[in-house]
Write a protein that holds these residues in place. Structure first.
Motif, PDB file in Angstrom:
ATOM      1  N   LEU A  50      30.528  26.682  55.533  1.00 28.84           N
ATOM      2  CA  LEU A  50      30.075  27.438  54.191  1.00 28.84           C
ATOM      3  C   LEU A  50      29.098  28.638  54.429  1.00 28.84           C
ATOM      4  O   LEU A  50      28.776  29.376  53.737  1.00 28.84           O
ATOM      5  N   ASP A  51      28.603  28.781  55.748  1.00 29.59           N
ATOM      6  CA  ASP A  51      27.766  29.813  56.033  1.00 29.59           C
ATOM      7  C   ASP A  51      28.208  31.055  56.143  1.00 29.59           C
ATOM      8  O   ASP A  51      27.720  32.247  55.884  1.00 29.59           O
ATOM      9  N   TYR A  52      29.737  31.159  55.857  1.00 30.22           N
ATOM     10  CA  TYR A  52      30.242  32.512  55.666  1.00 30.22           C
ATOM     11  C   TYR A  52      30.338  32.912  54.426  1.00 30.22           C
ATOM     12  O   TYR A  52      30.878  33.762  54.072  1.00 30.22           O
ATOM     13  N   PHE A  53      30.350  32.006  53.472  1.00 32.02           N
ATOM     14  CA  PHE A  53      30.532  32.127  52.061  1.00 32.02           C
ATOM     15  C   PHE A  53      29.217  32.087  51.253  1.00 32.02           C
ATOM     16  O   PHE A  53      29.148  31.547  50.133  1.00 32.02           O
ATOM     17  N   TYR A  54      28.225  32.654  51.607  1.00 33.20           N
ATOM     18  CA  TYR A  54      26.958  32.856  50.994  1.00 33.20           C
ATOM     19  C   TYR A  54      27.161  34.046  49.808  1.00 33.20           C
ATOM     20  O   TYR A  54      27.999  34.819  49.781  1.00 33.20           O
ATOM     21  N   LEU A  55      26.377  33.867  48.684  1.00 32.79           N
ATOM     22  CA  LEU A  55      26.188  34.574  47.698  1.00 32.79           C
ATOM     23  C   LEU A  55      26.314  36.327  47.934  1.00 32.79           C
ATOM     24  O   LEU A  55      25.369  36.755  48.766  1.00 32.79           O
ATOM     25  N   GLY A  56      27.192  36.860  47.534  1.00 32.91           N
ATOM     26  CA  GLY A  56      27.260  38.264  47.669  1.00 32.91           C
ATOM     27  C   GLY A  56      27.739  38.850  49.084  1.00 32.91           C
ATOM     28  O   GLY A  56      27.685  39.935  49.545  1.00 32.91           O
ATOM     29  N   ALA A  57      28.496  37.750  49.749  1.00 32.41           N
ATOM     30  CA  ALA A  57      28.800  38.186  51.107  1.00 32.41           C
ATOM     31  C   ALA A  57      30.274  38.697  50.987  1.00 32.41           C
ATOM     32  O   ALA A  57      31.238  38.293  50.364  1.00 32.41           O
ATOM     33  N   ILE A  83      31.287  35.914  44.602  1.00 33.15           N
ATOM     34  CA  ILE A  83      30.379  36.030  43.308  1.00 33.15           C
ATOM     35  C   ILE A  83      29.914  34.755  42.982  1.00 33.15           C
ATOM     36  O   ILE A  83      29.057  34.688  41.947  1.00 33.15           O
ATOM     37  N   ARG A  84      30.278  33.753  43.460  1.00 30.18           N
ATOM     38  CA  ARG A  84      29.592  32.439  43.208  1.00 30.18           C
ATOM     39  C   ARG A  84      29.814  31.514  44.159  1.00 30.18           C
ATOM     40  O   ARG A  84      30.792  31.260  44.977  1.00 30.18           O
ATOM     41  N   GLU A  85      28.719  30.870  44.872  1.00 29.79           N
ATOM     42  CA  GLU A  85      28.717  29.866  45.961  1.00 29.79           C
ATOM     43  C   GLU A  85      29.113  28.487  45.528  1.00 29.79           C
ATOM     44  O   GLU A  85      29.142  28.269  44.282  1.00 29.79           O
ATOM     45  N   TYR A  86      29.924  27.792  46.498  1.00 29.10           N
ATOM     46  CA  TYR A  86      30.472  26.526  46.170  1.00 29.10           C
ATOM     47  C   TYR A  86      29.346  25.515  45.856  1.00 29.10           C
ATOM     48  O   TYR A  86      28.311  25.709  46.675  1.00 29.10           O
ATOM     49  N   GLU A  87      29.439  24.635  44.937  1.00 28.86           N
ATOM     50  CA  GLU A  87      28.662  23.471  44.904  1.00 28.86           C
ATOM     51  C   GLU A  87      29.461  22.260  44.496  1.00 28.86           C
ATOM     52  O   GLU A  87      29.835  22.184  43.372  1.00 28.86           O
ATOM     53  N   ALA A  88      29.281  21.268  45.541  1.00 26.64           N
ATOM     54  CA  ALA A  88      29.978  20.169  45.247  1.00 26.64           C
ATOM     55  C   ALA A  88      29.499  19.542  43.991  1.00 26.64           C
ATOM     56  O   ALA A  88      28.224  19.174  43.673  1.00 26.64           O
ATOM     57  N   GLY A  89      30.537  18.854  43.277  1.00 25.31           N
ATOM     58  CA  GLY A  89      30.076  17.967  41.997  1.00 25.31           C
ATOM     59  C   GLY A  89      29.864  18.922  40.812  1.00 25.31           C
ATOM     60  O   GLY A  89      29.802  18.380  39.746  1.00 25.31           O
ATOM     61  N   LEU A 113      35.654  34.117  44.927  1.00 23.78           N
ATOM     62  CA  LEU A 113      35.923  35.113  45.683  1.00 23.78           C
ATOM     63  C   LEU A 113      36.801  36.248  44.716  1.00 23.78           C
ATOM     64  O   LEU A 113      37.674  35.858  44.135  1.00 23.78           O
ATOM     65  N   LEU A 114      36.168  37.432  44.511  1.00 25.67           N
ATOM     66  CA  LEU A 114      36.687  38.420  43.830  1.00 25.67           C
ATOM     67  C   LEU A 114      36.985  39.819  44.488  1.00 25.67           C
ATOM     68  O   LEU A 114      36.259  40.249  45.122  1.00 25.67           O
ATOM     69  N   ARG A 115      38.144  40.312  44.028  1.00 25.21           N
ATOM     70  CA  ARG A 115      38.419  41.404  44.444  1.00 25.21           C
ATOM     71  C   ARG A 115      39.205  42.336  43.413  1.00 25.21           C
ATOM     72  O   ARG A 115      39.972  41.868  42.560  1.00 25.21           O
ATOM     73  N   LEU A 116      38.282  43.468  42.972  1.00 26.23           N
ATOM     74  CA  LEU A 116      38.920  44.292  42.103  1.00 26.23           C
ATOM     75  C   LEU A 116      39.841  45.541  42.679  1.00 26.23           C
ATOM     76  O   LEU A 116      39.287  46.333  43.547  1.00 26.23           O
ATOM     77  N   GLU A 117      41.210  45.562  42.327  1.00 23.45           N
ATOM     78  CA  GLU A 117      41.899  46.682  42.656  1.00 23.45           C
ATOM     79  C   GLU A 117      41.813  48.185  42.423  1.00 23.45           C
ATOM     80  O   GLU A 117      41.461  48.259  41.073  1.00 23.45           O
ATOM     81  N   THR A 118      41.856  49.106  43.217  1.00 23.84           N
ATOM     82  CA  THR A 118      41.655  50.691  42.903  1.00 23.84           C
ATOM     83  C   THR A 118      42.840  51.232  42.138  1.00 23.84           C
ATOM     84  O   THR A 118      42.835  52.028  41.391  1.00 23.84           O
ATOM     85  N   GLU A 119      43.953  50.516  42.354  1.00 25.26           N
ATOM     86  CA  GLU A 119      45.463  51.168  42.332  1.00 25.26           C
ATOM     87  C   GLU A 119      45.663  50.688  40.613  1.00 25.26           C
ATOM     88  O   GLU A 119      45.345  49.721  40.238  1.00 25.26           O
TER      89      GLU A 119
END
Length: 348
Positions: free
Chosen positions: A172-179, A206-212, A218-224
């Motif tokens: 989860l170290d790869y998935f910190y808020l804003g990464a 845009i939101r970290e995982y929290e068990a329970g 993860l969010l992506r907004l497309e430009t096309e």
């Protein structure tokens, strides 16, 4: 009969638009829709759609926060391991309630005065402290939001020790808020498994995982900017994009974290101050006279406003892709999974 009435109404609306504004339907590249018809959504639909996933027959198939018992599918349980659990639970519910909702707040209660699409009362959602064994707080849900009946913020049990392990997973170290996180075959961190069917590229956590409590997002907004003509590939677009209640929640997350804007721009994403495709599920809303004539909506994440995309208009919109990530144990080792519900109902 009801379905026939709904379809007839949709066709009538579309025909009216064709004859009255056929020369004004090209709004490619514009932030404002000249044929705008702001979509009003019943509060009951937003509350229900924020917590439970339903199939086409209205049966509960999953929940987006915490957990539920199939024997009592209308009750959602969320484990709270915080210093001030009741206040945390109150703020959690505030994050679910739309920004323009009619709420009343006292020292002991948070009340959502819920309304239907015509602005008429649907009853009250009431958050309050709980004195029941094993509970911190409880949310009583009005009849209009069935099958959701109750949201319980519960105390951790000895059997909940798995929560700490899952939250401390090294991957989860790869998935910190804003990464920024690259979702692409062959480029995921070691131990991370994927089950995505679209939308590879750079995503923002845009939101970290929290068990329970909830999955990470993860969010992506497309430009096309895309165009679709009824009925070409409607289901395909739905499968790639998010449901309306999820879109409302994402809108709140983005507006609560304005620092995301610069990061997303540097990652080559589109602006959230434009129109993104979201859709309504087709199940009936209790207390409503008919289901929505159009399930297709162009949502502006910045303003939170949704515009109906009616039949036969030239539909111009962007796509917004959302993935959830969570931790599971496989062969004795914890792994992070990236997933999307390919049915189109993205669970958050």
């Amino acid at each position: 009969m009801k379905r026939l009435l709904t379809i007839s109404l949709a066709c009538l609306m579309a025909a009216t638009c064709l004859f009255s504004s056929c020369n004004k339907d090209d709004w490619k590249g514009k932030t404002e829709n000249p044929n705008s018809d702001l979509q009003r959504c019943p509060d009951a639909y937003l509350l229900l759609g924020s917590f439970l996933d339903l199939d086409e027959n209205g049966n509960v198939t999953g929940c987006y926060y915490g957990s539920y018992d199939p024997a009592s599918p209308g009750v959602v349980n969320i484990t709270v391991k915080k210093t001030n659990p009741v206040e945390w639970a109150r703020e959690f519910m505030k994050s679910i309630i739309p920004s323009d909702a009619d709420i009343t707040e006292t020292e002991d209660e948070l009340i959502w005065n819920m309304k239907n699409s015509e602005g008429k009362s649907q009853g009250q959602m009431v958050f309050k402290r709980s004195t029941a064994l094993g509970q911190f707080a409880v949310v009583e849900v009005p009849e209009c939001a069935r099958p959701l009946t109750q949201i319980v913020f519960k105390k951790p049990l000895l059997t909940d020790s798995w929560i700490d392990r899952y939250n401390q997973c090294d991957l989860l170290d790869y998935f910190y808020l804003g990464a920024p996180f690259e979702v692409r075959d062959g480029k995921l961190p070691e131990g991370v498994a994927s089950n995505f069917g679209h939308g590879q590229g750079l995503f923002l956590v845009i939101r970290e995982y929290e068990a329970g409590v909830h999955n990470g997002l993860l969010l992506r907004l497309e430009t096309e900017e895309k165009q679709i003509a009824w009925p070409d590939d409607i289901q395909g677009v739905r499968n790639r994009c998010m449901r309306y209640p999820v879109g409302v929640r994402v809108s709140k997350i983005l507006n609560e974290n304005p620092g995301f804007a610069q990061t997303m721009t540097s990652m080559g994403m589109g602006s959230w101050d434009t129109g993104y495709y979201v859709w309504y599920e087709s199940f009936d809303v209790p207390g409503e006279r008919f289901t929505f004539a159009s399930n297709e909506v162009r949502l502006n994440f910045k303003t939170g406003e949704g515009e109906t995309l009616s039949l036969f208009w030239k539909w111009y919109f962007h796509e917004a892709w959302l993935y959830k990530f969570y931790v599971e144990e496989v062969d004795g080792a914890l792994r992070v999974f990236i997933n999307r519900d390919i049915s189109g109902g993205m669970g958050i």
